[in-house]
Design an enzyme around this catalytic site. Structure first.
Site, mmCIF file in Angstrom:
data_model
loop_
_atom_site.group_PDB
_atom_site.id
_atom_site.type_symbol
_atom_site.label_atom_id
_atom_site.label_comp_id
_atom_site.label_asym_id
_atom_site.label_seq_id
_atom_site.Cartn_x
_atom_site.Cartn_y
_atom_site.Cartn_z
ATOM 1 N N LYS A 223 5.217 0.979 7.608
ATOM 2 C CA LYS A 223 4.987 2.227 6.883
ATOM 3 C C LYS A 223 6.269 3.047 6.950
ATOM 4 C CE LYS A 223 1.048 4.232 7.504
ATOM 5 N NZ LYS A 223 -0.057 5.028 8.093
ATOM 6 N N GLY B 104 4.120 7.508 3.033
ATOM 7 C CA GLY B 104 4.948 6.859 2.026
ATOM 8 C C GLY B 104 4.451 5.447 1.792
ATOM 9 N N LYS B 105 5.318 4.596 1.284
ATOM 10 C CA LYS B 105 4.922 3.227 0.954
ATOM 11 C C LYS B 105 4.793 2.366 2.206
ATOM 12 C CE LYS B 105 6.765 3.026 -3.763
ATOM 13 N NZ LYS B 105 7.014 4.472 -3.899
ATOM 14 N N VAL B 106 3.934 1.344 2.104
ATOM 15 C CA VAL B 106 3.717 0.387 3.184
ATOM 16 C C VAL B 106 4.177 -0.980 2.692
ATOM 17 C CG1 VAL B 106 2.057 -0.618 4.783
ATOM 18 C CG2 VAL B 106 1.728 1.728 3.954
ATOM 19 N N GLY C 25 0.457 5.468 1.565
ATOM 20 C CA GLY C 25 -0.344 6.471 2.246
ATOM 21 C C GLY C 25 0.366 7.799 2.310
ATOM 22 N N GLY C 26 -0.126 8.658 3.209
ATOM 23 C CA GLY C 26 0.427 9.997 3.313
ATOM 24 C C GLY C 26 1.881 10.019 3.727
ATOM 25 N N GLY D 223 0.827 -1.203 0.000
ATOM 26 C CA GLY D 223 0.000 0.000 0.000
ATOM 27 C C GLY D 223 0.857 1.246 0.000
ATOM 28 N N ASP E 21 -9.560 12.260 8.606
ATOM 29 C CA ASP E 21 -9.499 11.730 7.237
ATOM 30 C C ASP E 21 -10.083 10.325 7.195
ATOM 31 O OD1 ASP E 21 -8.986 11.719 4.528
ATOM 32 O OD2 ASP E 21 -6.913 11.074 4.729
#
Length: 507
Positions: free
Chosen positions: A221, A205-207, A202-203, A200, A317
C-alpha cells in the site's frame, strides 16, 4: 489474584469484581446477589505461559473456563474435573501434552461438559496416550438419545472449525511475523516490479501486488502525497500494526518510511474481499456455512481489537471491502491501523478524525460525532445482514436510496425468514439457525449504542450458531446413512475424515 500474579495477566482487575456492574472485571462474570461468586472466567489470548496452576481449583462456582490461545504447557490437570459446576472448558490453541484426564472425558461423554481441546498437537484424547499415524482417536459414547450425539458433535465442530485454520496460522506465525522490518524505497520498487500490478485502492493510495525475495506474495500500500489520511497517521499505523497480531487480522510484513516515500507491506490475501464475494454478478455463491465461518472469523478479529488490545482499538470503518480472505478462505480484517487507539477505556469515545462509510456508520455517531466500540458492533451487524441476505447495505434507487435495515425490518416483523435469506442459496439452510443469525444481527444494530452487546457476546453467539448448524447437518447425514444408533457402538472418526466432511472452505 494469584492467577493474575502468576501469569502476569494484564486485565482491568481492580476494585470489586461484582458491583457496580459497569466496572466489572474484564473476562470475569459473577453470579446473582445471593451467590456473588465467579461463574465465568475468560483468559483467552492473554499470553499465559507455563502449566495450568492449582489456583484454578479454588474457583468452586465456575461454570465456564476459557484458557484458549495461550502458551500453556504440561498436562491437563485432573483437578479441573473436580470443579463441581464446570460445564464448559476451552483449552484450544495451547501446547498441552499427555492425555486428557479420564474424569474429564467421562463428564464429556455424559454430556455434562463441553470440552474444546483442539490445536494442542501433543495432547491425546485417550488414556493412555497412543500415537496413531492418522491422528485417529476413539471416543466411546452411549448414545441414549440424539441430544447426547449433538453435544459430542457440538464439540467436534468447534475443534474442526479452528483446525481448518491451522495451516494458515502456521504460515502467519512462522513466516509473516519474522519478516517485520523496515524496507527502503528502492526495495519497495523491486518488490512491486516497479509498481506493475494494481490490485486495489484505499484511503492511503493504490495497492500493488508484490513479491519478496523468498517468493512470498505481498500487498504493498503506497501512501500517495494527496492522501487525505496524512503522514502523521501513517507513522501511527505502522507502529500499531507491528505489535498487533491475530489470526483474523491482516499481518504487516514491513513498511517503508523515506521522507515522502511511505508504504505498508501486508500479507497477500489471495481470495480478495467479502464485497467481491457477495456481488450478485459473482457466480460462485457462498454457501450458508461459508457465510457463518466468515462471520465467526471476522468476529474473532474485531473482538481481539476491542478486548484483546490495551488500549482498545476501534476500527471506525468496518465494511465488506475491509474483510479479506486468504487462499484457505480464512477471514482477516484489514485497515484497522487507521483506528484511534485510546489511552483509557473512558476516553474511547473521543474521535478527532472522520471515518466510516454510509450504510455502515453508527447512527449514534452521526448524532454525536463520537466513536466507540459499539460503533464497530453496529457496522458488524450490517455486514452480518449482508451475509444473510446477499443485499448491499445501501440500495441505490431512482428517487432515493434505501438502507438494508429499512428493507429487512418489516420481513423480520412478519417472520418471513425465507425472503430474508439470500435467494441464491435456493433454500439450502436450516430455518431455525438462520433465525438465530438474524437475531444476532438485530442485536448489533439498535439505534442506541447502549442497547448493543459487546463483541465478546456476539462472538459466543455466532460460534454457537455455527456449531449447532454443523452438528445438525452431521446428525442428518448419519440418520440418512443409517449410522445413528442407540447402541453402545463407539463413535470412531479420524481428524482427516472429519475435516473432509465438516470443513468446506478450501477450494
Amino acid at each position: 489474584m494469584g492467577i493474575k500474579k502468576l501469569y502476569n495477566v494484564t486485565r482491568n482487575w481492580q476494585g470489586d469484581p461484582y458491583l457496580p456492574s459497569e466496572y466489572s472485571w474484564d473476562g470475569l462474570k459473577c453470579g446473582d446477589n445471593n451467590h456473588p461468586m465467579i461463574i465465568s472466567l475468560n483468559l483467552s489470548s492473554s499470553n499465559m505461559t507455563g502449566e495450568i496452576a492449582s489456583s484454578f481449583s479454588n474457583l468452586k462456582a465456575v461454570q465456564s473456563l476459557d484458557l484458549s490461545y495461550n502458551d500453556l504447557t504440561g498436562p491437563l490437570p485432573e483437578f479441573l474435573a473436580q470443579l463441581p459446576n464446570l460445564n464448559a472448558l476451552n483449552v484450544s490453541g495451547n501446547k498441552l501434552t499427555g492425555s486428557v484426564p479420564e474424569a474429564l472425558l467421562q463428564k464429556f461423554r455424559d454430556g455434562k461438559l463441553v470440552l474444546s481441546v483442539g490445536e494442542n498437537p501433543d495432547l491425546c484424547m485417550s488414556v493412555p496416550c497412543k500415537r496413531k499415524k492418522k491422528k485417529e482417536f476413539d471416543i466411546p459414547i452411549v448414545a441414549s438419545s440424539v441430544a447426547a450425539v449433538l453435544v459430542l458433535l457440538f464439540v467436534f465442530c468447534d475443534l474442526a472449525m479452528y483446525r481448518r485454520k491451522r495451516q494458515g496460522d502456521m504460515v502467519t506465525k512462522s513466516n509473516i511475523k519474522s519478516k517485520n522490518r523496515r524496507y527502503s524505497y528502492s526495495e519497495v520498487v523491486s518488490i512491486t516490479n516497479n509498481f506493475k500490478t494494481i490490485i486495489g485502492e484505499g484511503g492511503f493510495g493504490k495497492v500493488y501486488l508484490g513479491k519478496l525475495k523468498d517468493e512470498t506474495q505481498v500487498a504493498v500500500k503506497l501512501l500517495s502525497t494527496s492522501s487525505n489520511q496524512g503522514y502523521n497517521e501513517f507513522g501511527a499505523e505502522a507502529q500499531l500494526l507491528m505489535i498487533v497480531h491475530h489470526r483474523n487480522l491482516v499481518s504487516l510484513v514491513g513498511y517503508c518510511d523515506e521522507g515522502e516515500k511511505k508504504a505498508l507491506i501486508y500479507e497477500f490475501m489471495a481470495n480478495g474481499n467479502l464485497h467481491q464475494h457477495l456481488l450478485v454478478t459473482n457466480t460462485n455463491v457462498l454457501t450458508w456455512n461459508e457465510r457463518l465461518y466468515i462471520a465467526v472469523d471476522a468476529a474473532h478479529g474485531l473482538e481481539y481489537l476491542h478486548n484483546g488490545c490495551k488500549p482498545p482499538i476501534i476500527h471506525r470503518d468496518l465494511k465488506p471491502s475491509k474483510i479479506l480472505l486468504n487462499k484457505h478462505m480464512q477471514t482477516k480484517i484489514a485497515d484497522f491501523g487507521l483506528s484511534r487507539a485510546f489511552a483509557t477505556e473512558n476516553d474511547s469515545h473521543v474521535s478527532t478524525c472522520p471515518a466510516g462509510t454510509l450504510g455502515y456508520l453508527d447512527p449514534a455517531f452521526q448524532a454525536s460525532g463520537n466513536f466507540n466500540k459499539k460503533s464497530d458492533v453496529y457496522s458488524f451487524g450490517i455486514i452480518l445482514f449482508e451475509l444473510i441476505t446477499g443485499r448491499t447495505a445501501i440500495v441505490r434507487g431512482p428517487v432515493k436510496n434505501s438502507h438494508i435495515l429499512d428493507w429487512v425490518n418489516p420481513l423480520i416483523e412478519r417472520g418471513d425468514v425465507q425472503n430474508i435469506v439470500d435467494p441464491r442459496l435456493e433454500g439450502e439452510f436450516n430455518t431455525s439457525f438462520a433465525w438465530k443469525a438474524i437475531e444476532i444481527a438485530m442485536s448489533c444494530t439498535p439505534s442506541y449504542a447502549i442497547q448493543r452487546p459487546d463483541m465478546s457476546h456476539v462472538l459466543v453467539e455466532l460460534k454457537e450458531c455455527l456449531a449447532l448448524e454443523m452438528a445438525y447437518e452431521r446428525t442428518q447425514r448419519m440418520a440418512i446413512e443409517g449410522n445413528l444408533t442407540t447402541s453402545n457402538t463407539p463413535f470412531k472418526m479420524t481428524y482427516l475424515e472429519y475435516e473432509s466432511d465438516i470443513v468446506p472452505l478450501s477450494r
